[in-house]
Design a protein around this motif. Sequence first.
Motif, PDB file in Angstrom:
ATOM      1  N   SER A 168      -6.410 -33.477 -95.033  1.00 36.72           N
ATOM      2  CA  SER A 168      -5.292 -32.688 -94.524  1.00 36.72           C
ATOM      3  C   SER A 168      -4.747 -31.797 -95.641  1.00 36.72           C
ATOM      4  O   SER A 168      -4.863 -32.109 -96.826  1.00 36.72           O
ATOM      5  CB  SER A 168      -4.194 -33.605 -93.986  1.00 36.72           C
ATOM      6  OG  SER A 168      -3.774 -34.524 -94.972  1.00 36.72           O
ATOM      7  N   PHE A 169      -4.141 -30.676 -95.236  1.00 31.51           N
ATOM      8  CA  PHE A 169      -3.616 -29.706 -96.192  1.00 31.51           C
ATOM      9  C   PHE A 169      -2.094 -29.791 -96.288  1.00 31.51           C
ATOM     10  O   PHE A 169      -1.410 -30.166 -95.339  1.00 31.51           O
ATOM     11  CB  PHE A 169      -4.030 -28.286 -95.794  1.00 31.51           C
ATOM     12  CG  PHE A 169      -5.475 -27.973 -96.110  1.00 31.51           C
ATOM     13  CD1 PHE A 169      -5.809 -27.336 -97.297  1.00 31.51           C
ATOM     14  CD2 PHE A 169      -6.485 -28.317 -95.226  1.00 31.51           C
ATOM     15  CE1 PHE A 169      -7.132 -27.047 -97.601  1.00 31.51           C
ATOM     16  CE2 PHE A 169      -7.818 -28.034 -95.516  1.00 31.51           C
ATOM     17  CZ  PHE A 169      -8.138 -27.395 -96.706  1.00 31.51           C
ATOM     18  N   LEU A 170      -1.582 -29.406 -97.453  1.00 34.50           N
ATOM     19  CA  LEU A 170      -0.146 -29.358 -97.716  1.00 34.50           C
ATOM     20  C   LEU A 170       0.243 -27.923 -98.071  1.00 34.50           C
ATOM     21  O   LEU A 170      -0.549 -27.191 -98.682  1.00 34.50           O
ATOM     22  CB  LEU A 170       0.216 -30.284 -98.881  1.00 34.50           C
ATOM     23  CG  LEU A 170      -0.155 -31.760 -98.742  1.00 34.50           C
ATOM     24  CD1 LEU A 170       0.058 -32.473-100.070  1.00 34.50           C
ATOM     25  CD2 LEU A 170       0.661 -32.419 -97.652  1.00 34.50           C
ATOM     26  N   SER A 171       1.449 -27.540 -97.728  1.00 35.96           N
ATOM     27  CA  SER A 171       1.918 -26.219 -98.109  1.00 35.96           C
ATOM     28  C   SER A 171       1.989 -26.106 -99.626  1.00 35.96           C
ATOM     29  O   SER A 171       2.465 -27.025-100.308  1.00 35.96           O
ATOM     30  CB  SER A 171       3.310 -25.968 -97.526  1.00 35.96           C
ATOM     31  OG  SER A 171       3.878 -24.797 -98.070  1.00 35.96           O
ATOM     32  N   LYS A 172       1.530 -24.991-100.158  1.00 40.99           N
ATOM     33  CA  LYS A 172       1.591 -24.831-101.617  1.00 40.99           C
ATOM     34  C   LYS A 172       3.042 -24.761-102.102  1.00 40.99           C
ATOM     35  O   LYS A 172       3.319 -25.003-103.278  1.00 40.99           O
ATOM     36  CB  LYS A 172       0.807 -23.605-102.065  1.00 40.99           C
ATOM     37  CG  LYS A 172       1.417 -22.264-101.730  1.00 40.99           C
ATOM     38  CD  LYS A 172       0.575 -21.127-102.297  1.00 40.99           C
ATOM     39  CE  LYS A 172       1.197 -19.773-102.013  1.00 40.99           C
ATOM     40  NZ  LYS A 172       0.347 -18.661-102.506  1.00 40.99           N
TER      41      LYS A 172
END
Length: 203
Positions: free
Chosen positions: A116-120
């Motif tokens: 899963s990705f996280l906001s930078k």
Amino acid sequence: MKIICIGRNYVDHISELNNEKPSEPVIFLKPETAVLPKKTPFYIPDFSQDVHHEVEVLVKICKVGKYISPKFASNYYEEIGLGIDFTARDLQSQLKAKGLPWEKAKAFDHSAIIGSFLSKKSFTSVENINFELRSNGAVVQTGNTSLMLWKIDEIIAYVSQFFTLKKGDVIFTGTPKGVASVKAGDVLEGFIENNQTFKIQVK
């Protein structure tokens, strides 16, 4: 989407595999079929007896770009993730010895874990992100993006000289030291700053 991978981007990993330190980023590709579907175990392929885990920080491209300047590279991604570049090390060694391409060892089906990705925006700086891989609960790889030879924005600028980047493309930014074989029954978990981004079982 395409998967663009950067090799030899951490000095300690270069040393552990007795590789030569590159003068520019090493690039290879994985096809879309390399992505392991969500909630699916990773099955060790029959053609290898030595598949290694390589945990890596991922960048998801958010818009089309070509010949991107390093100072504008940050505009081309909004999310940071974590994944594994599975490598058939025995096969790769054979191919490297003959001066042949690595694709069979790097780009085989399900060789790419994309968590899963996280906001930078959730990170103080993308150049200081801690990450780790745990195998059966034990930490086996740790890294920080500050240790990259080429930082994320530099990678994007460099890669875009050769490949047009498109929305949804994923860049694997290289692995730190600690790569090792996986075996059936292993449970692999990836963490960015204590946030679990994936958990898979090896069969």
